[in-house]
Scaffold this motif. Sequence first.
Motif, PDB file in Angstrom:
ATOM      1  N   GLY A  41       0.806  -1.210   0.000  1.00  0.00           N
ATOM      2  CA  GLY A  41       0.000   0.000   0.000  1.00  0.00           C
ATOM      3  C   GLY A  41       0.839   1.259   0.000  1.00  0.00           C
ATOM      4  O   GLY A  41       0.518   2.217  -0.681  1.00  0.00           O
ATOM      5  N   SER A  42       1.876   1.294   0.793  1.00  0.00           N
ATOM      6  CA  SER A  42       2.746   2.458   0.815  1.00  0.00           C
ATOM      7  C   SER A  42       4.205   2.078   0.671  1.00  0.00           C
ATOM      8  O   SER A  42       5.082   2.920   0.683  1.00  0.00           O
ATOM      9  N   GLY A  43       4.445   0.831   0.562  1.00  0.00           N
ATOM     10  CA  GLY A  43       5.813   0.354   0.447  1.00  0.00           C
ATOM     11  C   GLY A  43       5.771  -1.135   0.246  1.00  0.00           C
ATOM     12  O   GLY A  43       4.715  -1.732   0.169  1.00  0.00           O
ATOM     13  N   GLY A  44       6.915  -1.772   0.155  1.00  0.00           N
ATOM     14  CA  GLY A  44       6.939  -3.210  -0.063  1.00  0.00           C
ATOM     15  C   GLY A  44       7.983  -3.860   0.802  1.00  0.00           C
ATOM     16  O   GLY A  44       8.905  -3.230   1.270  1.00  0.00           O
ATOM     17  N   GLY A  45       7.855  -5.120   0.993  1.00  0.00           N
ATOM     18  CA  GLY A  45       8.841  -5.858   1.751  1.00  0.00           C
ATOM     19  C   GLY A  45       8.700  -7.321   1.414  1.00  0.00           C
ATOM     20  O   GLY A  45       7.702  -7.745   0.856  1.00  0.00           O
ATOM     21  N   ARG A  52       9.652 -13.271  12.492  1.00  0.00           N
ATOM     22  CA  ARG A  52      10.629 -12.264  12.901  1.00  0.00           C
ATOM     23  C   ARG A  52       9.957 -10.999  13.431  1.00  0.00           C
ATOM     24  O   ARG A  52      10.449 -10.358  14.360  1.00  0.00           O
ATOM     25  N   LEU A  53       8.822 -10.638  12.819  1.00  0.00           N
ATOM     26  CA  LEU A  53       8.160  -9.387  13.196  1.00  0.00           C
ATOM     27  C   LEU A  53       7.191  -9.542  14.359  1.00  0.00           C
ATOM     28  O   LEU A  53       6.754  -8.539  14.930  1.00  0.00           O
ATOM     29  N   ARG A  54       6.863 -10.781  14.708  1.00  0.00           N
ATOM     30  CA  ARG A  54       5.837 -11.019  15.724  1.00  0.00           C
ATOM     31  C   ARG A  54       6.184 -10.317  17.035  1.00  0.00           C
ATOM     32  O   ARG A  54       7.294 -10.457  17.564  1.00  0.00           O
ATOM     33  N   PHE A  66      13.427  -5.195   5.321  1.00  0.00           N
ATOM     34  CA  PHE A  66      12.846  -4.046   4.636  1.00  0.00           C
ATOM     35  C   PHE A  66      11.452  -3.733   5.174  1.00  0.00           C
ATOM     36  O   PHE A  66      11.017  -2.586   5.144  1.00  0.00           O
ATOM     37  N   THR A  67      10.756  -4.755   5.676  1.00  0.00           N
ATOM     38  CA  THR A  67       9.467  -4.507   6.310  1.00  0.00           C
ATOM     39  C   THR A  67       9.642  -3.590   7.517  1.00  0.00           C
ATOM     40  O   THR A  67       8.863  -2.660   7.735  1.00  0.00           O
ATOM     41  N   ASP A  68      10.678  -3.861   8.299  1.00  0.00           N
ATOM     42  CA  ASP A  68      10.978  -3.006   9.453  1.00  0.00           C
ATOM     43  C   ASP A  68      11.201  -1.561   9.028  1.00  0.00           C
ATOM     44  O   ASP A  68      10.675  -0.621   9.642  1.00  0.00           O
ATOM     45  N   GLU A  69      12.015  -1.389   8.000  1.00  0.00           N
ATOM     46  CA  GLU A  69      12.370  -0.034   7.554  1.00  0.00           C
ATOM     47  C   GLU A  69      11.143   0.713   7.051  1.00  0.00           C
ATOM     48  O   GLU A  69      10.946   1.895   7.345  1.00  0.00           O
ATOM     49  N   LEU A  70      10.305   0.030   6.281  1.00  0.00           N
ATOM     50  CA  LEU A  70       9.112   0.674   5.731  1.00  0.00           C
ATOM     51  C   LEU A  70       8.102   0.998   6.826  1.00  0.00           C
ATOM     52  O   LEU A  70       7.455   2.043   6.803  1.00  0.00           O
ATOM     53  N   GLY A 118       6.696  -7.209  17.480  1.00  0.00           N
ATOM     54  CA  GLY A 118       7.417  -5.958  17.284  1.00  0.00           C
ATOM     55  C   GLY A 118       6.511  -4.856  16.762  1.00  0.00           C
ATOM     56  O   GLY A 118       5.363  -5.086  16.360  1.00  0.00           O
ATOM     57  N   ALA A 119       7.044  -3.650  16.727  1.00  0.00           N
ATOM     58  CA  ALA A 119       6.251  -2.498  16.286  1.00  0.00           C
ATOM     59  C   ALA A 119       5.846  -2.610  14.831  1.00  0.00           C
ATOM     60  O   ALA A 119       4.776  -2.130  14.439  1.00  0.00           O
ATOM     61  N   ALA A 120       6.680  -3.249  14.001  1.00  0.00           N
ATOM     62  CA  ALA A 120       6.397  -3.322  12.564  1.00  0.00           C
ATOM     63  C   ALA A 120       5.240  -4.253  12.237  1.00  0.00           C
ATOM     64  O   ALA A 120       4.628  -4.135  11.172  1.00  0.00           O
ATOM     65  N   ALA A 121       4.938  -5.188  13.128  1.00  0.00           N
ATOM     66  CA  ALA A 121       3.909  -6.184  12.833  1.00  0.00           C
ATOM     67  C   ALA A 121       2.567  -5.541  12.509  1.00  0.00           C
ATOM     68  O   ALA A 121       1.828  -6.007  11.628  1.00  0.00           O
ATOM     69  N   ALA A 122       2.227  -4.459  13.195  1.00  0.00           N
ATOM     70  CA  ALA A 122       0.938  -3.802  12.991  1.00  0.00           C
ATOM     71  C   ALA A 122       0.842  -3.108  11.638  1.00  0.00           C
ATOM     72  O   ALA A 122      -0.261  -2.780  11.184  1.00  0.00           O
ATOM     73  N   SER A 123       1.986  -2.881  10.994  1.00  0.00           N
ATOM     74  CA  SER A 123       1.984  -2.193   9.706  1.00  0.00           C
ATOM     75  C   SER A 123       1.736  -3.138   8.535  1.00  0.00           C
ATOM     76  O   SER A 123       1.527  -2.681   7.405  1.00  0.00           O
ATOM     77  N   VAL A 124       1.773  -4.443   8.782  1.00  0.00           N
ATOM     78  CA  VAL A 124       1.592  -5.431   7.715  1.00  0.00           C
ATOM     79  C   VAL A 124       0.109  -5.711   7.521  1.00  0.00           C
ATOM     80  O   VAL A 124      -0.569  -6.216   8.423  1.00  0.00           O
ATOM     81  N   GLU A 125      -0.402  -5.354   6.346  1.00  0.00           N
ATOM     82  CA  GLU A 125      -1.813  -5.621   6.039  1.00  0.00           C
ATOM     83  C   GLU A 125      -2.046  -7.098   5.785  1.00  0.00           C
ATOM     84  O   GLU A 125      -3.026  -7.680   6.240  1.00  0.00           O
ATOM     85  N   ARG A 126      -1.153  -7.720   5.015  1.00  0.00           N
ATOM     86  CA  ARG A 126      -1.302  -9.132   4.680  1.00  0.00           C
ATOM     87  C   ARG A 126      -0.006  -9.623   4.045  1.00  0.00           C
ATOM     88  O   ARG A 126       0.850  -8.830   3.667  1.00  0.00           O
ATOM     89  N   ARG A 127       0.105 -10.936   3.948  1.00  0.00           N
ATOM     90  CA  ARG A 127       1.236 -11.589   3.284  1.00  0.00           C
ATOM     91  C   ARG A 127       0.694 -12.478   2.178  1.00  0.00           C
ATOM     92  O   ARG A 127      -0.262 -13.226   2.406  1.00  0.00           O
ATOM     93  N   GLU A 128       1.324 -12.395   0.999  1.00  0.00           N
ATOM     94  CA  GLU A 128       0.816 -13.133  -0.152  1.00  0.00           C
ATOM     95  C   GLU A 128       1.962 -13.757  -0.936  1.00  0.00           C
ATOM     96  O   GLU A 128       3.028 -13.154  -1.083  1.00  0.00           O
ATOM     97  N   ILE A 129       1.711 -14.957  -1.457  1.00  0.00           N
ATOM     98  CA  ILE A 129       2.667 -15.600  -2.358  1.00  0.00           C
ATOM     99  C   ILE A 129       2.494 -14.976  -3.734  1.00  0.00           C
ATOM    100  O   ILE A 129       1.400 -15.026  -4.314  1.00  0.00           O
ATOM    101  N   VAL A 130       3.565 -14.366  -4.235  1.00  0.00           N
ATOM    102  CA  VAL A 130       3.514 -13.670  -5.523  1.00  0.00           C
ATOM    103  C   VAL A 130       4.796 -13.936  -6.299  1.00  0.00           C
ATOM    104  O   VAL A 130       5.889 -13.912  -5.734  1.00  0.00           O
TER     105      VAL A 130
END
Length: 237
Positions: free
Chosen positions: A8-12, A45-47, A18-22, A49-61
Amino acid sequence: MRPAGPSGSGGGRGPGRFTDELAALGASIVVTDLSPVQLALNEERLRGGAAAASVERREIVDVCDTSRYADGEFDLVLAYGGPLSYAFEQAEDALRGLLRITRPGGLVVGSVMSLLGAWRHFLPGVVKMAEAIGEDANDLILRTGDLRRKGDRDGHVCRMFRHRDLAALVRAAGGEIVAATASNWATLGDPDALAALESDPDRWARFLEHEIATCQEPGALDGGTHILFACVALSTE
């Protein structure tokens, strides 16, 4: 083949660096990877942590198939880890797809394996490989960057790029490079010298400042192990 990382606003993707940074930048993130194992590692890894709430979803792409996403769905697409280097003949269509799902004026930020930088840094291995496959095949690799010419001897087969090859790919996909840098330059040097610098925070900060600036010099763009780039879609109007 490695994935693109739309969001949505970045990728990881992958384990989560990179998820942390975004997340720290305030991004709302869709994490993607071709490997369910990597997605699981990212979640683990993110469970908590502060970054976990920023993840909308995870998808195989797969970077070569972003058809599930709408035109302009994301503000920014991050495609680090060199995914386009594993797309081979599909790289142009893959990058066109990444540009398509990025909003007008939004960036696709990615990386590819650097042909000349890898040749320089891994020269001992290149020499051994040339002895095994023959100098003619090695010459062809250095002309094309296509490691399929060496066969699957070590399990790592990709296409490496010169900066001019990358620029041509971006143009063919309907985009324009707006920034580029080598992934490293002096940091590929002597480990002992780097360790001495890193032990002094002030000297290390000064060194990194010089390193970042040098990596963006035109003469250094081909000198790292990867080429990092940001590109935008050219307007068709």
